[in-house]
Structure formats: structure tokens, C-alpha cells
Design a protein around this motif. Structure first.
Motif, PDB file in Angstrom:
ATOM      1  N   LEU A 149       0.716  -1.239  -0.174  1.00 58.68           N
ATOM      2  CA  LEU A 149      -0.128   0.003  -0.047  1.00 58.68           C
ATOM      3  C   LEU A 149       1.037   1.404   0.002  1.00 58.68           C
ATOM      4  CD1 LEU A 149      -2.568  -0.982   2.788  1.00 58.68           C
ATOM      5  CD2 LEU A 149      -2.908  -1.460   0.178  1.00 58.68           C
ATOM      6  N   LEU A 202      -4.464   4.720   6.282  1.00 58.02           N
ATOM      7  CA  LEU A 202      -4.281   3.199   5.915  1.00 58.02           C
ATOM      8  C   LEU A 202      -4.759   2.508   7.089  1.00 58.02           C
ATOM      9  CD1 LEU A 202      -0.917   3.079   3.927  1.00 58.02           C
ATOM     10  CD2 LEU A 202      -3.358   3.241   3.046  1.00 58.02           C
ATOM     11  N   GLN A 226      -7.408  -0.553   6.427  1.00 58.47           N
ATOM     12  CA  GLN A 226      -6.584  -1.596   5.792  1.00 58.47           C
ATOM     13  C   GLN A 226      -5.861  -2.475   6.788  1.00 58.47           C
ATOM     14  OE1 GLN A 226      -6.935   1.416   4.627  1.00 58.47           O
ATOM     15  NE2 GLN A 226      -6.393   1.566   2.255  1.00 58.47           N
ATOM     16  N   THR A 245      -8.167  -4.415   9.121  1.00 54.62           N
ATOM     17  CA  THR A 245      -8.740  -5.566   8.399  1.00 54.62           C
ATOM     18  C   THR A 245      -7.916  -6.772   8.424  1.00 54.62           C
ATOM     19  OG1 THR A 245     -10.240  -4.095   7.046  1.00 54.62           O
ATOM     20  CG2 THR A 245      -9.690  -6.174   6.176  1.00 54.62           C
TER      21      THR A 245
END
Length: 202
Positions: free
Chosen positions: A173, A185, A188, A191
Motif C-alpha cells: 500500500l 491506511l 486496511q 482488516t
């Protein structure tokens, strides 16, 4: 509690996020980030690098100012492996994600192919010279600023290629920024933790 680590979260936690700080920082440098990402159910351990930083503040995993620093990586790797195996006696490494920043990210990704970890998050990291990952590899998530003046973005691109070339799952990323961890970020990263540890952060 050992002086070379900072422990947060529930004592009975069955899942863990281990944090490896960057060059010149210390064990509690990433604790706030870990708490932001992990939530109350996941235990946190911030490890303190073994050597004092040459400028007198903070710690280092190995001396980057030593012209022979690539030769120091093997000892640093072995020492970190031992510490992680000791932590694995409390919470299995299969239930542990490593998160490292900069030099800590280089260390995290390096040891990822030698231990049965649940996953690795490497932020603004780089591959050690002549390092080649060995399978089986945990899933790896890399983040890196495209304008990083300290560790070039290309270093994480190289890490991703090396990991994928060894059969690993590695996602990169990128973000518009420098040598940092971009808060944009965080979703993400949360997750990733949820997926790898099987627990939904709060």
C-alpha cells in the motif's frame, strides 16, 4: 515484566500483535498505534531493540552506521527469533502478527520466513542485503510513502517482489507522504489483523 518489552492488553489474550520499533526509537514507540489498530481483545507487546543508538537516544536492532552492518544482521535475526519463540510459549506464534517500522520492518519481514507467524505488517521497510525469503511464508502487508526521504519506496517494491517470488502473499500500500505510517491506511491495517488473527478489533 522484562525491561526489554512493553506489554498491554488483557493478560488472557489468545491473540497478539508484536511491535518492532524503528532505528533510534524504543519499545513503547508503537504502542499507541497498536492500541489504535488492535482494540481491547488483542494483546500487545512492544519489543525493545537490544543495542543503544549511537547518538545516545533510543535503540537499534543493529548498527546502521557501521560500514559492515550487513554482517550484523545474522546475529540480530537470531536474537529476535529467540525472543519471539519465548513469546510463543505464552501465545502461539500462529496467533501472532508482527508489525515493524523502518528497521523494525526489515527485521519483521526477515524473520517472517523462519517462524510460523499469522502475518506481518512492514511499514517503510527494506530487504536486508542478499536476503531471500524461504517458505512457507505468512501473509505480508507492506506500507510505504512514495516520497520517503529515508528509505526509498522502491525498497518495499523490492520486498514485495522477493516475497511473491518465494510464493508468498504480499500486498504493498503506497501513499503520498514520507517516512511515516499513514493514518489513512489504518482501516486496511485493522482488516489485515482481523483476517489473520480471526478477531474483529473494536
Amino acid at each position: 515484566m522484562p525491561t526489554d518489552q512493553r506489554v498491554h492488553g488483557p493478560a488472557e489474550a489468545k491473540r497478539r500483535l508484536v511491535l518492532l520499533h524503528g532505528w533510534g526509537a524504543d519499545a513503547d514507540d508503537l504502542i499507541d498505534l497498536g492500541q489504535e489498530l488492535a482494540g481491547p481483545a488483542i494483546g500487545l507487546v512492544g519489543l525493545r531493540a537490544p543495542e543503544p543508538h549511537p547518538q545516545g537516544m533510543g535503540r537499534q536492532w543493529y548498527d546502521l552506521q557501521n560500514p559492515l552492518w550487513p554482517e550484523l544482521v545474522a546475529a540480530a535475526r537470531q536474537a529476535l527469533q529467540l525472543r519471539l519463540l519465548q513469546l510463543g510459549e505464552q501465545v502461539p506464534l500462529e496467533n501472532t502478527v508482527l508489525l515493524g517500522f523502518s528497521q523494525g520492518a526489515a527485521m519483521a519481514v526477515d524473520v517472517a520466513s523462519t517462524l510460523p507467524l499469522a502475518g506481518v505488517i512492514g511499514c517503510s521497510g527494506y530487504p536486508h542485503p542478499d536476503w531471500l525469503p524461504r517458505g512457507p511464508l505468512p501473509r505480508v502487508l507492506l506500507t510505504h510513502g512514495r516520497e520517503d526521504p529515508v528509505v526509498p519506496f522502491a525498497a518495499s517494491e523490492r520486498l514485495q517482489l522477493l516475497l511473491q517470488g518465494a510464493g508468498g502473499k504480499a500486498e504493498l500500500l503506497g501513499f503520498s507522504g514520507g517516512h511515516s505510517i499513514d493514518p489513512a491506511l489504518f482501516p486496511q491495517l485493522r482488516t489485515f489483523l482481523q483476517d489473520q488473527l480471526g478477531a474483529a478489533p473494536a
